[in-house]
Design an enzyme around this catalytic site. Structure first.
Site, PDB file in Angstrom:
ATOM      1  N   HIS A   1      15.453 -10.303  -0.767  1.00 24.86           N
ATOM      2  CA  HIS A   1      14.532  -9.941   0.113  1.00 24.86           C
ATOM      3  C   HIS A   1      14.555 -10.555   1.456  1.00 24.86           C
ATOM      4  CE1 HIS A   1      13.170  -6.324  -2.491  1.00 24.86           C
ATOM      5  NE2 HIS A   1      13.342  -7.174  -3.489  1.00 24.86           N
TER       6      HIS A   1
ATOM      7  N   ASP B   1      13.782 -12.943   9.623  1.00 29.55           N
ATOM      8  CA  ASP B   1      13.400 -11.922   8.626  1.00 29.55           C
ATOM      9  C   ASP B   1      14.620 -11.219   7.940  1.00 29.55           C
ATOM     10  OD1 ASP B   1      11.035 -10.504   7.443  1.00 29.55           O
ATOM     11  OD2 ASP B   1      10.228 -10.145   9.177  1.00 29.55           O
TER      12      ASP B   1
HETATM   13  C1  GDG Z   1       9.773  -9.346   2.336  1.00 28.40           C
HETATM   14  C2  GDG Z   1      10.696 -10.091   3.670  1.00 28.40           C
HETATM   15  C3  GDG Z   1      11.878  -7.601   3.734  1.00 28.40           C
HETATM   16  C4  GDG Z   1       1.059  -5.730   6.590  1.00 28.40           C
HETATM   17  N1  GDG Z   1      -0.180  -5.852   6.746  1.00 28.40           N
HETATM   18  C5  GDG Z   1      -0.775  -4.776   5.966  1.00 28.40           C
HETATM   19  C6  GDG Z   1       0.203  -4.390   5.445  1.00 28.40           C
HETATM   20  N2  GDG Z   1       1.282  -4.779   5.652  1.00 28.40           N
HETATM   21  C7  GDG Z   1       2.669  -4.228   5.147  1.00 28.40           C
HETATM   22  C8  GDG Z   1       3.428  -3.737   5.836  1.00 28.40           C
HETATM   23  C9  GDG Z   1       5.003  -3.714   5.238  1.00 28.40           C
HETATM   24  C10 GDG Z   1       4.717  -5.103   4.361  1.00 28.40           C
HETATM   25  O1  GDG Z   1       3.250  -5.417   4.512  1.00 28.40           O
HETATM   26  C11 GDG Z   1       5.460  -6.258   5.285  1.00 28.40           C
HETATM   27  O2  GDG Z   1       6.778  -6.089   4.931  1.00 28.40           O
HETATM   28  P1  GDG Z   1       8.004  -6.558   5.795  1.00 28.40           P
HETATM   29  O3  GDG Z   1       9.184  -6.158   5.444  1.00 28.40           O
HETATM   30  O4  GDG Z   1       7.429  -6.723   7.449  1.00 28.40           O
HETATM   31  O5  GDG Z   1       7.685  -8.211   5.487  1.00 28.40           O
HETATM   32  P2  GDG Z   1       7.395  -9.370   4.181  1.00 28.40           P
HETATM   33  O6  GDG Z   1       6.141  -8.960   3.417  1.00 28.40           O
HETATM   34  O7  GDG Z   1       7.498 -10.752   4.728  1.00 28.40           O
HETATM   35  O8  GDG Z   1       8.508  -8.873   3.273  1.00 28.40           O
HETATM   36  C12 GDG Z   1      11.138  -8.925   4.451  1.00 28.40           C
HETATM   37  C13 GDG Z   1      10.872  -7.306   2.557  1.00 28.40           C
HETATM   38  O9  GDG Z   1      10.454  -8.481   1.839  1.00 28.40           O
HETATM   39  C14 GDG Z   1      11.440  -6.045   1.929  1.00 28.40           C
HETATM   40  O10 GDG Z   1      12.549  -6.569   1.260  1.00 28.40           O
HETATM   41  O11 GDG Z   1      11.763  -6.625   4.647  1.00 28.40           O
HETATM   42  O12 GDG Z   1      12.158  -9.375   5.573  1.00 28.40           O
HETATM   43  O13 GDG Z   1      10.553 -11.070   4.237  1.00 28.40           O
HETATM   44  O14 GDG Z   1       5.066  -2.583   4.426  1.00 28.40           O
HETATM   45  O15 GDG Z   1       2.928  -2.266   6.116  1.00 28.40           O
HETATM   46  N3  GDG Z   1      -0.071  -3.273   4.499  1.00 28.40           N
HETATM   47  C15 GDG Z   1      -1.365  -2.871   4.278  1.00 28.40           C
HETATM   48  N4  GDG Z   1      -2.481  -3.509   5.137  1.00 28.40           N
HETATM   49  C16 GDG Z   1      -2.108  -4.479   5.953  1.00 28.40           C
HETATM   50  O16 GDG Z   1      -3.041  -4.756   6.793  1.00 28.40           O
HETATM   51  N5  GDG Z   1      -1.443  -1.784   3.412  1.00 28.40           N
END
Ligand code: GDG
Length: 475
Positions: free
Chosen positions: A153, A361
């Site tokens: 990921h 990322d």
């Molecule tokens: C890893 C990789 C890759 C955030 N704040 C809140 C909340 N979130 C949710 C977002 C989004 C998720 O968390 C974050 O996903 P990301 O993809 O931006 O980043 P990582 O957590 O670092 O994830 C990344 C991912 O895995 C998938 O393969 O894309 O590159 O680092 O869904 O909405 N959700 C809630 N409240 C919040 O305050 N409910």
């Protein structure tokens, strides 16, 4: 159809709080049957390997507790103090401790021992992410001949950075136990291939099959998506609608710029704040026309670098607000709290700009959620880091170098001045991709590739062929 055994550090099959990927993995498990196995998140005095089975939202889950030393060395240690910074190009933050590497190996052995009795002969096994790189090889060592796939990921870093990890060679060699490895982007796949060729002396074929030491490993570009339909529906929900109105009212006519990130140094939050400050300083006439709302729920608080980033960001937000605020205006609203997904959808929709500027990322799903939540007749503009995996597909965003305060400032200016027709046409093209390559597309692309991997050697013919007396071959 083969059952699916999903193995990941944490298991989150249940309820509406689960993110898009959890939803997809749960859907895969419901479609094919199977089990989702991982750490419960709980600690226990001494590891027992006792499995806690549950059914969550129609998905069978199996979790195991870990002891303190495992959590410290495996999770807080090798996974989050060594691999996470290293794989995000931060060798300045990576800690190389033999005890971490040892704890990581031990925890993976324990996971393998525990999950082993749950795997049936025809099951397909799908291991998730950097916490579990060697799990496939641990399963093979225990006699598992099933198809096993792995999805990364996070980014795969360039070889010149990766070689700083003392155990790197052994670690990458273990990956050849898998039949398939999925990466979000061509860039991460190419970095892996480069390591195989130049450090291991292996080879890569034109159709992305890595070979080394007589073993074959299929590589796949498989960008993760979101549940676009669900997110669009969330953005039209009553909660989102009320949030949207409330947030807009609180901005009193100013253009809202929004950021939503786990509080993590890879997300480029300090650089984002500095870029925003640059915009305020360079464009005093627009100064009171904007407001930045940054939502950053804390994560991994047990790791020191996360405590430090939190302190630094609070200081920086305070400094910028101190320098620029007026009686009726505060430039940055910085919130260290998690909100429901429907609230987030409303916040995205209320904004004029989505500022997604990680320094590195693997993918970044917030960028996709931002697009899915927009009002088609008046969409906001996505400003996206070139160094997020998402930038490979989302080329109609305003792409920036997140290290450059000037580029962030210019991008904010461009986004604010963008005519409605251009906002709509960029958004339509982005939305089409977000909808087309959604999370179910990701799930099916990976599982189909795992089923299609050509097996060689003994695993291709698990039952030995015996010559019959008549000279015919029988199984
Ligand atoms: C890893 C990789 C890759 C955030 N704040 C809140 C909340 N979130 C949710 C977002 C989004 C998720 O968390 C974050 O996903 P990301 O993809 O931006 O980043 P990582 O957590 O670092 O994830 C990344 C991912 O895995 C998938 O393969 O894309 O590159 O680092 O869904 O909405 N959700 C809630 N409240 C919040 O305050 N409910």
């Amino acid at each position: 159809m083969s059952r699916l055994i999903v193995i990941s550090n944490r298991v989150s099959a249940g309820g509406g709080a689960a993110g898009g990927l959890a939803v997809a993995l749960s859907a895969g498990l419901r479609e094919n049957g199977g089990i989702w196995f991982g750490w419960s998140g709980e600690r226990i005095d001494e590891f027992t390997g006792q499995i806690n089975f549950r059914i969550e939202d129609g998905v069978r889950t199996a979790t195991v507790d870990l002891e303190d030393q495992d959590i410290e060395e495996y999770y807080n240690g090798f996974a989050n103090r060594t691999l996470w910074p290293l794989f995000h190009y931060r060798i300045d933050l990576a800690e190389y401790e033999r005890s971490f590497a040892g704890g990581y190996r031990r925890a993976n052995e324990r996971f393998a021992d525990t999950v082993l009795p749950l795997i049936e002969p025809e099951d397909h096994v799908w291991v998730q992410d950097y916490h579990m790189l060697p799990l496939g090889s641990e399963l093979r060592a225990r006699g598992v001949t099933n198809r096993i796939g792995f999805f990364l990921h996070i980014p795969w870093p360039p070889r010149r950075l990766l070689v700083t990890l003392p155990e790197v060679r052994e670690l990458v060699e273990t990956l050849f136990a898998y039949d398939l490895i999925g990466f979000h982007t061509r860039e991460w796949l190419d970095s892996f291939a480069d390591f195989v060729v130049h450090e291991l002396g292996g080879a890569i074929s034109d159709d992305d099959v890595a070979t080394w030491n007589g073993q074959r490993l299929k590589l796949l570009v498989c960008p993760a998506g979101i549940d676009a339909a669900e997110f669009k529906a969330l953005s039209e929900s009553e909660t989102a609608r009320r949030t949207c109105i409330r947030v807009r009212e609180s901005a009193v006519g100013r253009a809202l710029i929004v950021g939503v990130d786990r509080l993590d140094y890879s997300k480029g939050l300090e650089e984002r704040f500095q870029g925003y400050e640059r915009f305020l300083s360079e464009h005093p006439e627009e100064r009171k026309e904007v407001v930045l709302l940054q939502i950053a729920p804390p994560s991994r608080g047990a790791v020191e670098s996360y405590q430090q980033i939190r302190t630094r960001l609070e200081g920086l937000a305070g400094k910028i607000n101190g320098a620029h605020a007026a009686l009726d205006w505060v430039p940055i609203r910085y919130v260290n709290q998690a909100y429901g997904r429907d609230v987030l959808a409303g916040v995205y929709r209320a904004s004029r700009i989505g500022l997604v500027t990680p320094l590195r990322d693997g993918m970044n799903l917030v960028a996709k959620e931002y697009v899915a939540a927009q009002d088609p007749s008046d969409p906001g503009v996505l400003i996206l880091s070139r160094f997020a995996g998402a930038a490979e597909e989302m080329t109609e965003a305003v792409l920036v170098n997140p290290h450059s305060a000037e580029e962030i400032s210019d991008a904010i200016r461009t986004a604010l001045a963008m005519p409605l027709a251009e906002r709509i046409s960029r958004w339509e093209r982005l939305m089409e991709k977000v909808q087309q390559q959604d999370v179910m597309w990701w799930l099916h692309r990976f599982t189909a590739a795992l089923s299609a991997v050509e097996l060689h050697g003994e695993r291709a013919n698990p039952l030995p062929l015996i010559e019959s007396d008549e000279g015919h071959e029988v199984a």
